[in-house]
Design an enzyme around this catalytic site. Structure first.
Site, mmCIF file in Angstrom:
data_model
loop_
_atom_site.group_PDB
_atom_site.id
_atom_site.type_symbol
_atom_site.label_atom_id
_atom_site.label_comp_id
_atom_site.label_asym_id
_atom_site.label_seq_id
_atom_site.Cartn_x
_atom_site.Cartn_y
_atom_site.Cartn_z
ATOM 1 N N ASP A 1 -0.142 -5.123 4.796
ATOM 2 C CA ASP A 1 -1.508 -4.705 4.598
ATOM 3 C C ASP A 1 -2.087 -5.660 3.968
ATOM 4 O OD1 ASP A 1 -3.095 -2.472 5.184
ATOM 5 O OD2 ASP A 1 -2.975 -1.649 3.221
ATOM 6 N N ASP B 1 0.787 -1.192 -0.065
ATOM 7 C CA ASP B 1 -0.094 -0.053 -0.027
ATOM 8 C C ASP B 1 0.726 1.440 -0.141
ATOM 9 O OD1 ASP B 1 -1.945 1.802 0.088
ATOM 10 O OD2 ASP B 1 -2.481 1.550 2.378
ATOM 11 N N GLU C 1 -8.109 2.672 0.849
ATOM 12 C CA GLU C 1 -8.324 1.789 -0.258
ATOM 13 C C GLU C 1 -9.022 0.208 0.394
ATOM 14 O OE1 GLU C 1 -5.218 -0.179 1.746
ATOM 15 O OE2 GLU C 1 -5.481 1.935 1.076
ATOM 16 N N LYS D 1 1.709 7.934 0.876
ATOM 17 C CA LYS D 1 1.924 7.851 2.278
ATOM 18 C C LYS D 1 3.457 8.554 2.290
ATOM 19 C CE LYS D 1 -0.455 3.380 3.584
ATOM 20 N NZ LYS D 1 -1.038 3.727 4.728
ATOM 21 N N ARG E 1 -11.284 -0.387 2.579
ATOM 22 C CA ARG E 1 -12.513 -0.395 2.764
ATOM 23 C C ARG E 1 -13.355 -0.912 1.258
ATOM 24 N NH1 ARG E 1 -12.741 5.303 5.644
ATOM 25 N NH2 ARG E 1 -10.849 4.294 6.346
#
Length: 430
Positions: free
Chosen positions: A217, A199, A278, A206, A280
């Protein structure tokens, strides 16, 4: 040659010298975990002792003596095991074989979580999980994988859009464990796992420090796959489906963007307010797939929000749900499994916390971390994709699933926390 060291749990200190007050004492090439004043150490104390003993350079721990219980042995194993030693505990007593089997499943799940993102791309995650579970019950397991452009064509818009920016295509893995022999048997439970193998945050990128551990993740996928494996090993005799929502969240000319609007199978439209929210988006597809299976119990698990980490300190799995009875059952099973959980707020009105002018909802807020109540708001978003007004649905935000560095209880890496609790729930409910 493997160097095995006896680990003895005792209520009699073995040293009167400088070790006398230490819970861990070394005597004649054996290591004693000493109870204080005849009082039983807590499981947390025993796990800490396991971590200290591993730090002494012990290769394999052999638990000996009459004071070890099933619970204390497991607590020790969780503290002692680490990368390179994920199964290096020899248990004692009549539950030794069962504990060894359980540890092997935890080791598989933890090792999966620890793999590098180059090793573990989305399709590889799906394949490894399917292969492992198939080895446990080959005659009862069937697997289907929907990948790449087929996801968009079949309406799995969340997984497709989150993963389309990567050279490694996203996929939805659907595993059907059906020991009944009846293709029309009802699905007793469905498990949904977030499988983001890396991610970057996408265009809501990030910082480097926040991205460093993002190989973990996919921890939700590893936990639910491990839970199904453990339940099968424990004799699960009802039909259960596993849905792994696998993708890499990357930045590219083809990546999904802020302001995009996604339309899900249930007709719900979602505006992308944060490409780093992302998890969810992919879980929504998994929950819709689980709803299509008409299962009485749906559990999703994900390393979903930094807000859950802030709320629990990473020591607890955060629980969310709208079914009060299921929440209480989950907390009771977690206590038995020594997997700390904490229920955080979720009401129906949390579904409206991420508003959008252009769609039915947004996937987050534009504030840092999603704003106040971020973990509850994420759960509220997911609640839009479950049937029966949330009855039979449990969301686990796995704040305790991974540690970037070692601490007094855990080695660095995946922990497997949540596996035993979920396995107990599906065995009972199923």
């Amino acid at each position: 040659m493997t160097k095995t060291t006896n680990i003895i749990l005792t209520n009699t200190p073995v040293s009167e010298g400088w070790q006398a007050d230490n819970p861990v004492q070394i005597f004649k090439n054996e290591i004693h975990i000493c109870l204080k004043d005849g009082q039983e150490l807590s499981l947390r104390d025993i796990q800490k002792a396991g971590r200290k003993i591993e730090g002494l350079g012990i290769d394999t721990a052999k638990l000996t003596g009459d004071l070890w219980t099933e619970q204390s042995q497991w607590a020790f194993a969780m503290g002692f095991t680490c990368v390179g030693k994920l199964t290096n505990v020899e248990f004692t007593g009549d539950k030794a074989g069962q504990l060894a089997d359980k540890l092997a499943i935890f080791a598989w799940s933890r090792d999966l979580t620890n793999q590098t993102p180059s090793q573990l791309y989305p399709l590889k995650l799906a394949e490894l999980a399917a292969e492992y579970i198939k080895t446990l019950a080959p005659e009862h397991v069937s697997v289907g994988i929907i990948s790449g452009e087929d996801l968009e064509q079949q309406g799995w818009t969340g997984i497709y859009n989150v993963g389309k920016g990567s050279i490694n295509p996203p996929c939805l893995m659907i595993l059907d464990y059906n020991p009944t022999g009846d293709s029309q048997a009802p699905v007793a439970a469905s498990l949904v796992g977030k499988g983001i193998t890396f991610d970057s945050g996408g265009y809501s990128i990030k910082p480097s420090a926040g991205m460093f551990d993002m190989k973990c993740d996919m921890g939700g996928a590893a936990v639910v796959a491990g839970a199904l494996a453990l339940a099968i090993k424990q004799g699960l005799d009802k039909r259960v489906k596993l849905f792994l929502c696998c993708a890499e969240n990357m930045v590219s000319s083809h990546a999904y963007k802020l302001g995009d609007i996604l339309t899900y199978k249930n007709g719900l439209t979602v505006e992308v307010a944060n490409t780093d929210a992302e998890g969810r988006l992919v879980l929504a597809d998994g929950l819709l797939a689980a709803a299509e299976a008409n299962s009485g119990l749906i559990i999703d698990a994900a390393t979903l929000t930094g807000a859950a980490m802030m709320a629990t300190g990473g020591d607890y799995t955060a629980l969310f749900g709208l079914d009060a009875d299921l929440m209480e059952q989950t907390k009771a099973e977690a206590v038995k499994a020594n997997e700390p959980v904490w229920q955080l707020p979720l009401e129906r009105w949390h579904q409206d916390k991420c508003s959008s002018v252009f769609a039915d909802t947004a996937n987050s807020r534009t504030q840092k971390g999603g704003g106040a109540g971020g973990a509850s708001n994420a759960a509220g978003f997911l609640a839009r994709f479950v049937a029966n007004e949330g009855k039979g649905w449990l969301h686990m935000d796995l704040a305790a699933a991974y540690n970037g560095s070692a601490n007094s209880l855990w080695a660095a890496g995946g922990t497997g926390q949540g596996i035993a609790t979920i396995a107990a729930l599906i065995c009972d409910k199923a």
